[in-house]
Structure formats: structure tokens, C-alpha cells
Design a protein around this motif. Structure first.
Motif: not given
Lengths: 351, 351
Positions: A112-114, A116, A146-148, A152-153, B20-23, B26, B151-152, B156, B349
Motif C-alpha cells: 500500500i502506498e502511503e 491510500f 506500506v511504502v512511501e 508505489g501506486d 489514509t494509510v500512514r507509514p 506497515g 510507480k514502484g 518488490f 521498509r
């Protein structure tokens, strides 16, 4: 076949040391096959890899087990007829189904991208559960990374799956026989066109929805009808063309397809014409071809026709005695042409 | 436990609709557990999920099978003592090992950013194969997807794994008993510190290498020695603290750890002091705790000491009769403090 043979047979375009990954390396065509066969497969082990199937089949815990994996990077995450979550469940169910396995359990890995949206993640997980319930499989284990932002996308999903394979069942390209009928379970090219329209905001009059569906039910119906299924392949990235060429090359036998028999909905055909695509190269997510003895072909079609979504199942060709490993298409006007995988990329991130 | 109970018990910080998703979602701490337990787990099925283990265990093909998945987003891809490829193999082998399964087969899913070096991909796949050979597992099925530049983040990798569980073996937090000894198989916090130094180019005098290793061999050694292993957990994201708290909460029993007994190499301790980290929160990739009957504790330590990489295995604590589900640490100077997961993110990460 030894690893060296795999490499030497399938490396018409050797990589240079300074080469980098291009979009077409993920496109389901020649370049992706080259990447897998030169860089990745030589380091994998087991008969399942060598036979070119989407699921590995091996003995586990006293029985036969099928095991498969797929990552999903489709863009956009929601598209007409589906979403990344249901796609990820159906796609892995289908890879298991193609070796005759009964899908049992799936794993889910989220990257998941940060930033999202948690609400969107919730909706996607709900869709996954609904698709799993519909296919009769359980989501049993998972992982979240989770990636920064900018690394990611939004969301990538990996689903892996395990299933049981009946002891007596052997399905694969090496089971294909001259004379086998090739059966397609419905119209092609809807998934790829639906995603492309959604992504680019193209304005088409007709509603085109993805064909995404779990294929374990139609496959079970074929087996229950007593059909001696020799081989199956779902038509995902690279479409009918890549799937046919893969099986021709793996089996070493040639296939002849009849273009006029291949169902394509008028709106999809118009979109393909406009975009310059041949429908046989466009991705599907609920379509597969099966290779069955000629004498059982009509019975197999009848079995499929009774399954919702497969009402248009039809014989689209046959296997010849010729050992060239080619795929030939008889066109609508009676000419013939050689079918090949695309070498480049048609629609990136279609699944 | 019903899904509703899982949600209500473990949702101290309810998500808002616009969250939203935060670092830290993860990071292996509180927030990740909350995300999994409120958004993801309610849509998963099966006993394996509810019991809070890293592998699901279920019947397949007439025997008992373990199934697990992990995605790897470690940054950088190569670090002292390891790389994303060997990490991805070892990590999944370890998740299987923690439920007592003998790892059999792994799947590999690559998500590659456009422009990634094919030479580096080749090296990473070679490392995967070497790690798989070393652990005695086969890489049997794979998938490759490519995303556009930006986008990546290079590469991964998802690995999923299946293994066999002996019929009589039941290992899990619900098997933990008051009086059980807690055994750690070696020094902690090297992986997290090694990755952090590699990522940020920090200049430390001492060489600190990741502890990444496959744990199936030490686990097998414990079982072969006749130890009645009640529960095991590898110390990955969130470190010894998260693993201990997870088991205390799942079992409903309290744990007492003795800080002075926990091995930390001097260079690692210095780095942790400098960076302000407590080693018990730092990630490991080749360390695990096992819960065994007190009477077998010395025998278990001796069995582990004979395995390369586990020479420093030691008893670090025990399970109390108190049903609070807490973890307490007795400090070097004899004080006590409550151990908890981090609520935020320490090292993003890391795996």
C-alpha cells in the motif's frame, strides 16, 4: 527439459548486461516470456515450472496439491465490471482451475502506498471476500506492507492459492493430442477494453464490462460431465494469441483457429477497430480455452453452455498432426495467417 | 472468537472514513495490528487467522498443510549480510517453521519498476535460489509484473509458501502454559540496524550484518530433540517486543522477560543507543522465541546451541500464571517495566 535447453531454446533476443526492464517485460508477450525463461525460470525447480503451467502441482501431505501466485497492479483499481480485489481472487482461482485443481485457500499480500484511503481499502477487501465466497475459497493468511508516497501506486495485491488435484487427473500441454478440439468459453477481449476505457476516460457509446469471473465452476462442470480434458489455459495478459502460442510451443503441436467462430461483442469489436487492436491479443479475466478429444467436443460445449457466463462457449479450432508448434488462423474470408504473441506491449497494467 | 469480537476488542483507535494509510500502518506495531484487525481480518476466514499466527494451517489433500505469504519492500535491495531475495526466501520459510511446518515449496511474485537493471534482477534471483537450496525448499511457481517509472521502487517481491505439518503437532499461542520457559535463539536487533546503516550511509566503525537466516533447521532440531514446543514466533517487524506482546495478548497469559539475559552485540547496542532505539523494538530476520515446558528448557537451549547461528540461544524469561496478557521486563538494575508494541513507525521498509 533441462534448464540449459530452456534457455537456449527460448532466448532469441539475448539480454545485454546493461539492459533494463521495460513495460513490455510485463505484457504477457514474447519479451515477458524471454525474461521468465532466461532470468527467472532457470533458478526455479520442479516439473511444474518446466511444463509451462500457471500452477505448480506436487505431492504434499500425502495428496496432490496445486500452488500458484499472481500480483495485481491493474490501473485503475475500479473499472466497469470489476476491481483489483475481485480480479486478484478470480485470477488466482483460475490459475488453480487450469490444472484441474479444486481451489481451497488463498493468501493475500497488500503493498500500500502511503496516503491510500482506508475507506477504499475497506471496499476492496470487501470485494475480495465477496469474490472468494462466490468461488467457494477461503482467504486464510495475509500480509501488509506500506511504502512511501511516490514509491508505489495506491495498491498492489498479490494473491497466492493452493488447491487439491484429484489423483487420476493429469492436465497440461503435454497431454494435448492431434485432433483435439479447442473450446473457448465465451466472447473475448472485454476485460482489456473495459480497463482501457476506464483508464483513459474514452467515450464509447456502448457499456463494455470486464469478463472477470472465477472459472472453477465451468471447469468442474466439464470434469463432472466426464470430459477427458487434456489441457486448459486462461486467456489473461496476451489474450487468446499468447495462450494458444504457449500451448502450441509447449506441446510441440500445431493449432488451427477459425476466426469466424471466435465470439467478440460488436461494441468490443468496434473499440478494437478504433484502437487498432486485434481482439486475440487483448486480455480477458474470465475466459479459457480447453483441449478435449474431438469425439467429446459437442458434449463439452453443452456442459459449458449451462454455466452462467459461458452461454456462448464454442469450438474455435483444433490441433493438427503437424509437429511445428505453430498457431494458424483461418480468417473470415478464408485466408490463413500465422498467430504469434505480441513482441511489445499493448496495454500495460491490465491485471 | 467472532469477527465482531475481534473488531471490538482490538480497535482502541477507530479509523475515520477519511483516514489514509500512514507509514506506521506497515511497521509491525499497534497501528499495523489495528489495520489488520479492523479492516482486513474480518473478511478473512478460517481458524488460522483468528489464532494470530503467521501461517494458516488446514487440511489439504488428506494431510495438514501450512500456508503463508509475505511481501518484501526492503530498502536498499542489498545490505550487509543479505539482500531482498534471500530475505524473501528466509522470511517465508520462517513463517512456515513457526507453526511447526516443514517448508516444501515457495512461490515468487515480482513487481518490477520500469528501468530496473536486468543484471541486478539476475543477481537477486540467484540469491533466492541459493537461499532456497540452503533451506531445502523449491521455488515452484512465479509471476512477473512491470509498473511504470515512478510507480514502484525498483523491485518488490512476494513469496508465499506451503509446508507439511505433522498430524500430532499443535503449536500456537493457545498452547502456551503458565511456567513455560521463553527461549531466544541468539542476539537481537542486527537486521534492523544493518539495513538502517546501509540505507542512510551511516558511518559506524563496527561491521554489523543482518541476521537473516532460515529457521527451519533450528526448529527441526528442537522437535527432533523431543521438545514439546508450545509456541514459536519469529522476531521480524516490531522485534522482540511486538512478538512477545502478540503472544501474551493471544494466549491471555503474562510474560516476564529478563533484560540482562537478552543477547545484544556491543556494536549493535552502541548503534541503538546513538539512534535512540530500544533493541527489543528493532527487526530481526533470523531470530525467534519458543515457548517450552520449564523442565525441558535446558535441553531445548542445548539443542539450539548446536545449530550454526544459534550458539547464543538462551532462556530470556517465562510465562506467569497471571491472566492479564501483559509483558513485563525486569531491567538490568532490577526494576520492572511494561513492554508494549510501538504505536508509530521506527524503521520503515525493513523487510
Amino acid at each position: 527439459m533441462s534448464e540449459d535447453e530452456i534457455v537456449s531454446l527460448t532466448c532469441p533476443m539475448p539480454h545485454r548486461r546493461d539492459d533494463t526492464v521495460r513495460p513490455a517485460h510485463g505484457g504477457g508477450g514474447r519479451l515477458m516470456h524471454q525474461l521468465i525463461q532466461t532470468i527467472i525460470a532457470p533458478h526455479f525447480g520442479g516439473d511444474a515450472i518446466s511444463s509451462g503451467q500457471d500452477s505448480a502441482v506436487f505431492d504434499l501431505a500425502g495428496g496432490r496439491c496445486a500452488f500458484t501466485t499472481d500480483s495485481y497492479v491493474v490501473k485503475p483499481l475500479f473499472f466497469p465490471g470489476g476491481d483489483i480485489g475481485s480480479l486478484a481472487v478470480n485470477g488466482t482461482v483460475n490459475d488453480l482451475s487450469m490444472v484441474g485443481a479444486k481451489p481451497v485457500s488463498l493468501s493475500v499480500g497488500f503493498i500500500i502506498e502511503e496516503g491510500f484511503s482506508l475507506e477504499m481499502l475497506t471496499r476492496i477487501v470487501q470485494r475480495m471476500r465477496a469474490a472468494a465466497d462466490s468461488a467457494g475459497v477461503a482467504l486464510v493468511t495475509g500480509d501488509t506492507k506500506v511504502v512511501e508516497r511516490g514509491k508505489g501506486d495506491g495498491l498492489f495485491i498479490n494473491t497466492s492459492g493452493v488447491g487439491c488435484v484429484p489423483d487420476a487427473l493429469v492436465i497440461g500441454p503435454d497431454q494435448v493430442r492431434p485432433g483435439d478440439a479447442i473450446i473457448l468459453n465465451g466472447d473475448i477481449a472485454r476485460h482489456g477494453i473495459a480497463v482501457m476505457i476506464a483508464r483513459d476516460g474514452l467515450d464509447f457509446d456502448a457499456d463494455i464490462e470486464s469478463d472477470t469471473a472465477a472459472l472453477n465452476i465451468p471447469v468442474q462442470r466439464l470434469l463432472d460431465a466426464g470430459i477427458d480434458v487434456h489441457c486448459m489455459r486462461d486467456l489473461t495478459r496476451g489474450g487468446l494469441a499468447s495462450a494458444s502460442v504457449e500451448i502450441a510451443e509447449s506441446s510441440g503441436l500445431s493449432l488451427v483457429l477459425d476466426e469466424a467462430s471466435i465470439p467478440v461483442r460488436p461494441a468490443v469489436r468496434s473499440a478494437c477497430d478504433l484502437l487498432g487492436f486485434d481482439p486475440i491479443h487483448v486480455a480477458n479475466e474470465g475466459r479459457f480455452i480447453s483441449f478435449v478429444p474431438e469425439a467429446q467436443a459437442e458434449k463439452a460445449v453443452a456442459a459449458l453452455n449451462g454455466v452462467p457466463g459461458c452461454e456462448d462457449a464454442v469450438i474455435i479450432g483444433h490441433v493438427t498432426g503437424e509437429a511445428a508448434g505453430h498457431v494458424t488462423m483461418i480468417s473470415r474470408i478464408g485466408g490463413t495467417r500465422l498467430v504469434d504473441m505480441l513482441s511489445g506491449e499493448q496495454l500495460p497494467r491490465i491485471c
